[in-house]
Design a protein around this motif. Structure first.
Motif, mmCIF file in Angstrom:
data_model
loop_
_atom_site.group_PDB
_atom_site.id
_atom_site.type_symbol
_atom_site.label_atom_id
_atom_site.label_comp_id
_atom_site.label_asym_id
_atom_site.label_seq_id
_atom_site.Cartn_x
_atom_site.Cartn_y
_atom_site.Cartn_z
ATOM 1 N N SER A 1 -49.946 -82.956 -84.444
ATOM 2 C CA SER A 1 -49.036 -83.141 -85.572
ATOM 3 C C SER A 1 -48.582 -84.595 -85.639
ATOM 4 O O SER A 1 -49.028 -85.448 -84.861
ATOM 5 C CB SER A 1 -47.806 -82.243 -85.379
ATOM 6 N N ILE A 2 -47.650 -84.842 -86.523
ATOM 7 C CA ILE A 2 -46.935 -86.121 -86.547
ATOM 8 C C ILE A 2 -46.286 -86.329 -85.169
ATOM 9 O O ILE A 2 -45.757 -85.389 -84.573
ATOM 10 C CB ILE A 2 -45.841 -86.102 -87.636
ATOM 11 N N ASN A 3 -46.342 -87.538 -84.661
ATOM 12 C CA ASN A 3 -45.709 -87.839 -83.375
ATOM 13 C C ASN A 3 -44.191 -87.738 -83.483
ATOM 14 O O ASN A 3 -43.596 -88.231 -84.447
ATOM 15 C CB ASN A 3 -46.093 -89.248 -82.913
ATOM 16 N N TYR A 4 -43.553 -87.093 -82.481
ATOM 17 C CA TYR A 4 -42.102 -86.958 -82.545
ATOM 18 C C TYR A 4 -41.371 -87.537 -81.338
ATOM 19 O O TYR A 4 -40.154 -87.378 -81.204
ATOM 20 C CB TYR A 4 -41.682 -85.504 -82.775
ATOM 21 N N PHE A 5 -42.092 -88.254 -80.477
ATOM 22 C CA PHE A 5 -41.436 -88.947 -79.370
ATOM 23 C C PHE A 5 -42.422 -89.966 -78.808
ATOM 24 O O PHE A 5 -43.638 -89.812 -78.961
ATOM 25 C CB PHE A 5 -41.007 -87.973 -78.266
ATOM 26 N N TYR A 6 -41.887 -91.014 -78.152
ATOM 27 C CA TYR A 6 -42.723 -92.009 -77.487
ATOM 28 C C TYR A 6 -42.174 -92.239 -76.081
ATOM 29 O O TYR A 6 -40.977 -92.465 -75.905
ATOM 30 C CB TYR A 6 -42.738 -93.325 -78.272
ATOM 31 N N ALA A 7 -43.056 -92.150 -75.100
ATOM 32 C CA ALA A 7 -42.644 -92.281 -73.704
ATOM 33 C C ALA A 7 -43.626 -93.165 -72.952
ATOM 34 O O ALA A 7 -44.676 -93.556 -73.473
ATOM 35 C CB ALA A 7 -42.574 -90.903 -73.040
ATOM 36 N N GLY A 8 -43.294 -93.471 -71.683
ATOM 37 C CA GLY A 8 -44.178 -94.262 -70.841
ATOM 38 C C GLY A 8 -43.998 -93.866 -69.388
ATOM 39 O O GLY A 8 -42.916 -93.425 -68.978
ATOM 40 N N THR A 9 -45.047 -93.999 -68.586
ATOM 41 C CA THR A 9 -45.009 -93.611 -67.179
ATOM 42 C C THR A 9 -44.176 -94.596 -66.345
ATOM 43 O O THR A 9 -44.362 -95.805 -66.433
ATOM 44 C CB THR A 9 -46.429 -93.540 -66.594
ATOM 45 N N VAL B 1 -34.726 -94.534 -61.350
ATOM 46 C CA VAL B 1 -36.002 -94.699 -62.049
ATOM 47 C C VAL B 1 -36.384 -96.170 -61.961
ATOM 48 O O VAL B 1 -35.590 -97.045 -62.324
ATOM 49 C CB VAL B 1 -35.878 -94.256 -63.521
ATOM 50 N N VAL B 2 -37.592 -96.444 -61.462
ATOM 51 C CA VAL B 2 -37.998 -97.823 -61.188
ATOM 52 C C VAL B 2 -39.406 -98.089 -61.726
ATOM 53 O O VAL B 2 -40.114 -97.184 -62.152
ATOM 54 C CB VAL B 2 -37.964 -98.126 -59.666
ATOM 55 N N GLY B 3 -39.802 -99.358 -61.644
ATOM 56 C CA GLY B 3 -41.154 -99.761 -62.034
ATOM 57 C C GLY B 3 -41.270 -100.018 -63.521
ATOM 58 O O GLY B 3 -40.522 -99.473 -64.333
ATOM 59 N N GLU B 4 -42.223 -100.871 -63.884
ATOM 60 C CA GLU B 4 -42.441 -101.171 -65.294
ATOM 61 C C GLU B 4 -42.996 -99.945 -66.019
ATOM 62 O O GLU B 4 -43.574 -99.039 -65.415
ATOM 63 C CB GLU B 4 -43.439 -102.332 -65.444
ATOM 64 N N THR B 5 -42.791 -99.907 -67.335
ATOM 65 C CA THR B 5 -43.294 -98.808 -68.149
ATOM 66 C C THR B 5 -44.787 -98.999 -68.390
ATOM 67 O O THR B 5 -45.217 -100.039 -68.885
ATOM 68 C CB THR B 5 -42.561 -98.745 -69.489
ATOM 69 N N LEU B 6 -45.557 -97.990 -68.015
ATOM 70 C CA LEU B 6 -47.003 -98.047 -68.191
ATOM 71 C C LEU B 6 -47.416 -97.237 -69.412
ATOM 72 O O LEU B 6 -47.078 -96.063 -69.521
ATOM 73 C CB LEU B 6 -47.721 -97.492 -66.951
ATOM 74 N N GLN B 7 -48.110 -97.838 -70.322
ATOM 75 C CA GLN B 7 -48.744 -97.179 -71.461
ATOM 76 C C GLN B 7 -47.768 -96.350 -72.300
ATOM 77 O O GLN B 7 -47.384 -95.251 -71.939
ATOM 78 C CB GLN B 7 -49.884 -96.264 -70.996
ATOM 79 N N ILE B 8 -47.375 -96.891 -73.444
ATOM 80 C CA ILE B 8 -46.508 -96.150 -74.367
ATOM 81 C C ILE B 8 -47.306 -94.997 -74.955
ATOM 82 O O ILE B 8 -48.380 -95.188 -75.508
ATOM 83 C CB ILE B 8 -45.991 -97.067 -75.488
ATOM 84 N N GLU B 9 -46.761 -93.790 -74.836
ATOM 85 C CA GLU B 9 -47.502 -92.596 -75.242
ATOM 86 C C GLU B 9 -46.712 -91.759 -76.243
ATOM 87 O O GLU B 9 -45.533 -91.468 -76.023
ATOM 88 C CB GLU B 9 -47.821 -91.744 -74.016
ATOM 89 N N PRO B 10 -47.360 -91.354 -77.327
ATOM 90 C CA PRO B 10 -46.689 -90.488 -78.305
ATOM 91 C C PRO B 10 -46.799 -89.012 -77.936
ATOM 92 O O PRO B 10 -47.838 -88.556 -77.475
ATOM 93 C CB PRO B 10 -47.475 -90.777 -79.595
ATOM 94 N N TYR B 11 -45.699 -88.286 -78.116
ATOM 95 C CA TYR B 11 -45.712 -86.834 -77.962
ATOM 96 C C TYR B 11 -45.874 -86.210 -79.346
ATOM 97 O O TYR B 11 -45.326 -86.715 -80.340
ATOM 98 C CB TYR B 11 -44.398 -86.319 -77.391
ATOM 99 N N ALA B 12 -46.577 -85.083 -79.399
ATOM 100 C CA ALA B 12 -46.740 -84.372 -80.665
ATOM 101 C C ALA B 12 -46.986 -82.899 -80.394
ATOM 102 O O ALA B 12 -47.278 -82.496 -79.265
ATOM 103 C CB ALA B 12 -47.901 -84.965 -81.470
ATOM 104 N N CYS B 13 -46.856 -82.084 -81.426
ATOM 105 C CA CYS B 13 -47.200 -80.669 -81.324
ATOM 106 C C CYS B 13 -48.715 -80.520 -81.422
ATOM 107 O O CYS B 13 -49.385 -81.320 -82.082
ATOM 108 C CB CYS B 13 -46.561 -79.871 -82.457
#
Length: 296
Positions: free
Chosen positions: A121-129, A218-230
């Motif tokens: 679906s349309i992405n509804y969140f963005y996260a990173g490791t 929570v530590v460390g740089e953010t790796l790879q911005i990732e979109p969440y979707a249904c």
């Protein structure tokens, strides 16, 4: 004339095609059965998690319920039954593909690889490791994982990103895979792993609901911005249009922003923890763009 073995084989293919078509037409399936089967995750705070043994709550649960309401309206079935089924990172896609569930909204990253099996679906969140560890561990970044054990969930994008980071930086760490977030967190709590690698928002959720949140960081740089979707089944444009229409309605009306504030910027059950996580620039932009573009 077709030989019997070939005819039998052809029948198998025809039967498989019919089954695939039946599964793909989700709205027809829902109308025929009188129920929609939706998934939930048991410990993906604040997206989807169990408040009681039989009650899941969270941001994506609220999104799922909004979609189900629109399915009821579209099918003119106000008494449509909703069946909730728990899923894990390993079985969520197979259960969707084989028709066991009709919709998966959780903390699933929209990737091109997964897009070969399902539709997003349309992405509804963005996260990173990122990493979470006990403050006393003195692990401040990925280099601190050298000669240590780091836990993550098997089959997740976090596993792939973490392994890539460790290989690229020649960090000798032992990656242990678990079935879900709760098990991964338990490994770190019990000392079986020195750190936990997951999407940053999931780490903040686990920390906020820990019995001793101040002992974690929570530590460390953010790796790879990732979109969440249904996720919905492939080759079913009608159902994707309905799901996207619901998300569009929520985003345009301001209801989506209200739901975000409810789960990411306010106290949440069961202990009133607050993630205090403002909406990211990427997500704010997608409230307008409403893109379903996968992770790059």
């Amino acid at each position: 004339m077709i030989h019997r073995p070939l005819a039998a084989l052809a029948a198998v293919f025809v039967g498989h095609a019919a089954l695939t078509t039946a599964h793909a037409q989700t709205l027809d399936k829902i109308a025929r059965t009188g129920q929609i089967v939706v998934s939930y995750r048991e410990s993906a705070v604040p997206f989807s998690y169990l408040l009681t043994p039989h009650k899941a709550v969270g941001f994506s649960v609220d999104v799922t319920e909004a979609i189900v309401d629109d399915v009821r309206k579209a099918l003119r079935k106000p008494d449509l039954r909703t069946v909730y089924m728990p899923v894990t990172g390993q079985n969520r896609i197979p259960l969707l593909v084989d028709g066991s569930i009709d919709l998966e909204c959780g903390s699933t990253t929209n990737t091109a690889a997964r897009g070969k099996d399902v539709t997003f679906s349309i992405n509804y969140f963005y996260a990173g490791t990122r990493l979470m560890t006990k403050r006393e561990s003195q692990i401040g970044d990925y280099a601190g994982l050298a000669h240590k054990v780091v836990a993550t969930v098997g089959g997740s994008t976090n596993e792939k990103v973490l392994r890539r980071q460790l290989d690229a930086r020649h960090i000798d760490a032992d990656v242990v895979l678990t079935k879900d977030y709760a098990e991964a967190m338990k490994d770190v709590v019990d000392g079986k792993a020195a750190a936990l690698a997951l999407d940053d928002v999931l780490l903040y959720g686990l920390r906020a609901n820990a019995s001793d949140p101040d002992t974690w960081e929570v530590v460390g740089e953010t790796l790879q911005i990732e979109p969440y979707a249904c996720m919905v089944r492939k080759d079913d444009p009608a159902f994707k249009r309905l799901v996207d229409a619901t998300l569009t309605r929520l985003m345009k009306s301001g209801e989506f922003t209200r739901l975000y504030a409810k789960w990411f910027e306010s106290p949440i059950p069961p202990r009133g923890a607050n993630l205090t996580m403002p909406m990211s620039a990427a997500l704010k932009a997608n409230l307008i763009a409403r893109s379903d573009r996968p992770a790059q």
